[in-house]
Design an enzyme around this catalytic site. Structure first.
Site, PDB file in Angstrom:
ATOM      1  N   SER A  46       0.838  -1.207   0.000  1.00 39.00           N
ATOM      2  CA  SER A  46       0.000   0.000   0.000  1.00 39.00           C
ATOM      3  C   SER A  46       0.870   1.253   0.000  1.00 39.00           C
ATOM      4  CB  SER A  46      -0.912   0.009   1.233  1.00 39.00           C
ATOM      5  OG  SER A  46      -0.180  -0.287   2.416  1.00 39.00           O
ATOM      6  N   ASP A  84       4.938  -7.294   2.812  1.00 39.97           N
ATOM      7  CA  ASP A  84       4.367  -7.777   1.556  1.00 39.97           C
ATOM      8  C   ASP A  84       5.459  -8.173   0.573  1.00 39.97           C
ATOM      9  OD1 ASP A  84       1.585  -7.721   1.785  1.00 39.97           O
ATOM     10  OD2 ASP A  84       1.453  -5.597   1.304  1.00 39.97           O
ATOM     11  N   GLU A 180      -9.779  -9.395   2.951  1.00 37.52           N
ATOM     12  CA  GLU A 180     -10.079  -7.992   2.625  1.00 37.52           C
ATOM     13  C   GLU A 180     -11.357  -7.855   1.817  1.00 37.52           C
ATOM     14  OE1 GLU A 180      -8.011  -4.054   0.556  1.00 37.52           O
ATOM     15  OE2 GLU A 180      -6.766  -5.799   1.009  1.00 37.52           O
TER      16      GLU A 180
END
Length: 263
Positions: A46, A84, A180
């Site tokens: 992100s 990530d 999510e």
């Protein structure tokens, strides 16, 4: 303070104690979160949007993740740190191992990868080589071009596919799962079906833990604000109080509320 381990999260799940996690990208915020008691952090891709200003996570590189992982680790030496693996960094199991080594050396305790049953061999290979894995199902932002935008996942028949994927990842050795933007009902099924902890974002208050992008928690995300986001800073007045409020509302089940959830 003792380092936070995956077994602590496992214990939280067994004891039905909800826990709060958050994204972190630098030393100062990581230290603030750790000081206030958040013991699990994610260096998320992100950062492509929140830190670098791109319109997706796709431009993020392994080197970017490693850089931010090192910074966060300095700020929160005892946190359980997830990092990530970014877009196309785990297209093959071998590539996943090479890139996981880079982020683990930078300070990660665990790597997060997006995708379902196609990742089974990758998860097995990583786990066998002492790299703990967190899966990520539902809205997986690296697949934005396949989904045709950021949309709710797992409605209708897709729900069973997602549950099967979750079970396959767990069987392959994944020790955590992020879910999510899925309906609350599906999140409940998945959380109950798995023995590993499930962390939700836009999945209602039925998962074992919650994660928020820090910029959403502080209300500093420009443009579109996700339905599941809540600006804790607006209510609390200062950042430390906002972090405390976020943790308290997650632990009590107040956040996410019905207004933050999908069906």
């Amino acid at each position: 303070m003792k380092p936070t381990t995956i077994s602590l999260l496992q214990k939280c799940k067994q004891e039905k104690k909800r826990f709060a996690t958050i994204t972190a990208y630098d030393y100062s915020f990581a230290k603030l979160f750790a000081d206030e008691g958040i013991n699990v952090m994610l260096v998320g891709d992100s950062l492509g949007m929140t830190i670098q200003g791109h319109d997706s996570t796709l431009p993020v590189t392994v080197e970017d993740i490693a850089y931010h992982t090192r910074a966060v680790r300095r700020g929160a030496p005892n946190c359980l740190l997830l990092s990530d693996l970014p877009f196309m960094a785990y297209a093959t199991p071998e590539q996943a191992c090479e890139n996981a080594a880079i982020v683990m050396r930078a300070g990660a305790n665990m790597v997060k990868i997006e995708g379902g049953a196609w990742l089974v061999d990758t998860v097995k290979m990583l786990t066998e080589r002492a790299v703990p894995v967190c899966g990520h199902l539902g809205l997986t932002p690296q697949s934005v071009n396949i989904f045709g935008g950021y949309k709710i996942q797992g409605r209708g028949d897709a729900g069973q596919v997602l549950l099967d994927d979750a079970l396959a990842l767990e069987a392959a050795g994944a020790q955590l799962l992020v879910l999510e933007c899925v309906p609350v009902e599906l999140a409940k099924r998945v959380t109950e079906a798995l023995s590993i902890p499930v962390i939700g974002i836009g999945a209602g208050n039925v998962t074992d833990g919650q994660i928020l992008v820090m910029h959403d928690a502080f209300g500093i995300t420009g443009g579109h604000i996700p339905k599941f986001a809540k600006n804790f800073l607006a209510e609390a007045g200062d950042m430390r109080a906002a972090v405390q409020q976020y943790m308290a509302e997650v632990e009590s089940g107040v956040y996410p509320g019905e207004e933050h959830s999908f069906h």
